[in-house]
Scaffold this active site. Sequence first.
Site, short mmCIF file in Angstrom:
data_model
loop_
_atom_site.label_atom_id
_atom_site.label_comp_id
_atom_site.label_asym_id
_atom_site.label_seq_id
_atom_site.Cartn_x
_atom_site.Cartn_y
_atom_site.Cartn_z
N THR A 120 31.75 31.92 56.97
CA THR A 120 33.20 31.93 56.76
C THR A 120 33.91 31.51 58.05
O THR A 120 33.55 31.96 59.14
CB THR A 120 33.66 33.33 56.34
OG1 THR A 120 33.01 33.69 55.12
CG2 THR A 120 35.16 33.37 56.14
N ARG B 35 53.49 41.02 26.16
CA ARG B 35 52.85 40.29 25.06
C ARG B 35 52.81 41.17 23.81
O ARG B 35 52.50 42.37 23.89
CB ARG B 35 51.42 39.92 25.49
CG ARG B 35 50.54 39.37 24.40
CD ARG B 35 50.84 37.92 24.10
NE ARG B 35 49.79 37.32 23.29
CZ ARG B 35 49.89 36.13 22.72
NH1 ARG B 35 50.97 35.40 22.89
NH2 ARG B 35 48.89 35.63 22.01
N GLY C 189 43.04 38.32 27.07
CA GLY C 189 42.45 37.54 26.00
C GLY C 189 42.21 36.10 26.45
O GLY C 189 41.87 35.83 27.60
N GLU D 219 28.21 40.61 53.38
CA GLU D 219 28.23 41.77 54.28
C GLU D 219 27.40 42.92 53.71
O GLU D 219 27.74 44.10 53.87
CB GLU D 219 29.67 42.20 54.59
CG GLU D 219 30.43 41.12 55.36
CD GLU D 219 31.66 41.61 56.08
OE1 GLU D 219 31.67 42.80 56.47
OE2 GLU D 219 32.59 40.82 56.26
#
Length: 382
Positions: free
Chosen positions: A158, A267, A338, A362
């Site tokens: 990284t 929703r 969904g 790690e």
Amino acid sequence: MNLELSEEQAAVRELAADFVDREITPHATAWDRAEQVDPGIVKKLGTVGFLGLTIPEEYGGSGGDHLAYALVMEELGRGDSAVRGLVSVSLGLVAKSVAHWGTEEQKQHWLPRLTSGEALGCFALTEPGTGSDAGNLTTRAVRDGDSYLLDGAKMFITNGTWAEVALVFARTGEPGPRGVSAFLVPTDTPGLTRTPVHGKLGLRGQPTAELVLDGVRVPAEAMLGPEGKGFSVAMSALAKGRMSVAAGCVGIIQASLDAAVAYATQREQFGKPVAAHQLVQEMLADIKVDLDAARLLVWRVADLIDRGLPFRTESSVAKLHASEAAVKAANTALQVFGGYGFIDEYPVGKYVRDARVMTLYEGTSQIQKLLIGRALTDINAF
């Protein structure tokens, strides 16, 4: 353990949350698609002080305790785990190692640059053939007069393509952990080449690289800590680094819960909000329970570090639980969404991909269980 944040800690948390909402969250999807976060974020992280947390002010750091550090890592994890990784590695693994193990000259040279965002550091431990078995790494450092010659390869590093300094672990002596030493290697040193790693499942915006060292010459003064103590340098860094990963996982869990609750209350299905269905509420409740447990485990580690008490086993416990819980939470949030959760117009798919690697790096979940088991039984099963 005091569960109430101090005024200073609460202020740091608020600062981090505001920074994430302004500078990171609006760009996270675009960075993920492009497979690169904006390099300009590094300087911004340095300016706000996040790259200098826990580092003494005399070396350019911003001070603070490890709980404040964990709070910032959580907020960065909530915004974009790729950015959290930039900080965790450069500050948590490299700068903190220099602060703990470095000579005065090394501290004066590297810490102000790392804490300001002028430079990033990378932690070059993992090799193509040695991941969990770090004590048997094959990169070598051979003494040659007043310098060392380093040869070998490192993988999945990284910050590897962006870093100005690599904390490289190489074998200077006998086989096994006792023959490993650590070196601070400027990445523009002749013989060091860096190749980007693309096509990652998650953390796509985070710069990751393979490093190849071919006759890389560094002065003897580049060694960090005593000769043969490199494995101790690495393990001390990773013990605290696991807390950072766990804190980032708390951020993923929080982001997953926030997204799932917002979607479920807006929703509608079968004539009522998705959140009005019992099984959906069960899923949300499961995420909440795991979130609180993971957060408290991280805070416990930070509290132990700040009080100077043993923390390594607790850090493994926090990393194990939080990483596995992050995978579960992200998957559960996707289930709430969904089909919409399966496209990157919504963030939960990214949470699933980013969370998955947390159980690997790690120290894998299996390694954490072995470390915990060894602490419980005083028997080494490695």
